[in-house]
Design an enzyme around this catalytic site. Structure first.
Site, mmCIF file in Angstrom:
data_model
loop_
_atom_site.group_PDB
_atom_site.id
_atom_site.type_symbol
_atom_site.label_atom_id
_atom_site.label_comp_id
_atom_site.label_asym_id
_atom_site.label_seq_id
_atom_site.Cartn_x
_atom_site.Cartn_y
_atom_site.Cartn_z
ATOM 1 N N GLU A 165 1.379 -64.865 12.764
ATOM 2 C CA GLU A 165 2.357 -65.836 13.239
ATOM 3 C C GLU A 165 3.587 -65.138 13.829
ATOM 4 O O GLU A 165 4.141 -65.585 14.835
ATOM 5 C CB GLU A 165 2.745 -66.772 12.100
ATOM 6 C CG GLU A 165 1.594 -67.683 11.682
ATOM 7 C CD GLU A 165 1.946 -68.609 10.540
ATOM 8 O OE1 GLU A 165 2.114 -69.817 10.787
ATOM 9 O OE2 GLU A 165 2.053 -68.119 9.391
ATOM 10 N N GLU A 208 -5.115 -69.162 6.038
ATOM 11 C CA GLU A 208 -4.366 -69.979 5.075
ATOM 12 C C GLU A 208 -5.194 -71.118 4.488
ATOM 13 O O GLU A 208 -4.941 -71.551 3.361
ATOM 14 C CB GLU A 208 -3.104 -70.543 5.749
ATOM 15 C CG GLU A 208 -1.980 -69.537 5.926
ATOM 16 C CD GLU A 208 -2.080 -68.740 7.214
ATOM 17 O OE1 GLU A 208 -1.102 -68.073 7.575
ATOM 18 O OE2 GLU A 208 -3.156 -68.774 7.859
#
Length: 266
Positions: free
Chosen positions: A114, A135
């Site tokens: 990210e 995730e």
């Protein structure tokens, strides 16, 4: 007792280098992101910096994302504001009118990817690691801009597939998926970082008009979220700024005179 340095800041050849440093996997805590945020602001304000490069300490990890032990101990209130601050920091990185390059020296997963996706360009060491947003395997989503940046890079359907599967893939596959711009062959981690710096220097003066590079970035990063006519307005205003610059005069004169331009960044 002095604060542990989790993000190193140095300037080399007009490139501001931000190094994430929390071994063994350079995972980030609130403390690291506070230092990262401060480093982004420092690089933004530093007139000696024309390009920003982010990398990880060591040879094995760029970053494995958020520190899971920290998240396991934190309550939902803390987690929310932790994500909010991380979002604000990465937005600041995107809004800074200087080119940002993520130099992926090792595994770049979860929140590490990210961070890398908030950069404008990503260069990776050949064979040195994997990418991915796993995730979903923790029962959560990529909450540091991952769901929004990934779909803007690889497309809506493909981004949902990658995040819902939660698999990891190597840097070479990342090149095919448009998550990596350049693969660099290097004999060691230090060799990779030296070559990544040389790549970054391609976008600094006198090689490139750094203001033009920065305004290209700003036009894309701001314009992509606007209706087309408003995006064209942003583009025109940024172009007008460049028309008034010394580098625009130099670039046009050099073209007419059939010589290489010598850009100054002014």
């Amino acid at each position: 007792m002095s604060e542990k340095v989790l993000v190193h800041y140095e300037v080399r050849d007009k490139v501001g280098i931000l190094t994430l440093d929390d071994p063994p996997a350079n995972t980030y805590t609130y403390e690291m992101f506070q230092q990262f945020d401060a480093a982004v602001l420092k690089a933004r304000m530093d007139s000696n910096v024309e390009v920003i490069m982010i990398t990880g300490a060591g040879d094995k990890f760029f970053s494995a994302g958020a520190n899971i032990s920290m998240l396991n101990e934190a309550d939902p209130y803390f987690k929310y504001y932790f994500c909010l601050h991380a979002n604000e920091t990465l937005n600041r990185l995107e809004h800074t009118p200087k080119l940002v390059i993520a130099a992926l020296n090792g595994h770049t997963v979860g929140g590490g990817l990210e961070i890398a996706m908030a950069a404008d360009l990503r260069v990776a060491r050949k064979g040195a690691g994997k990418l991915g947003l796993p995730e979903v395997n923790l029962g959560v989503l990529p909450g540091t801009g991952g769901t929004q940046r990934l779909c803007r890079i690889v497309g809506k359907s493909h981004s949902i597939e990658l995040m819902a599967e939660g698999d990891l893939f190597d840097f070479e596959a990342g090149l095919d998926k448009n998550l990596v711009n350049v693969i660099i062959e290097a004999e060691s981690g230090d060799d990779f970082k030296a070559k990544a710096l040389e790549y970054a220097k391609r976008f600094t003066t006198p090689n490139k008009a750094s203001k033009a590079v920065g305004n290209i970035k700003r036009s894309v990063q701001t314009g992509i979220g606007l209706p087309f006519e408003q995006a064209l307005t942003v583009e025109r205003e940024l172009q007008q700024q460049l028309f008034q610059s010394a580098d625009a005069k130099e670039g046009i004169a050099a073209y007419v005179e059939k010589r290489k331009a010598d850009f100054s960044g002014s």
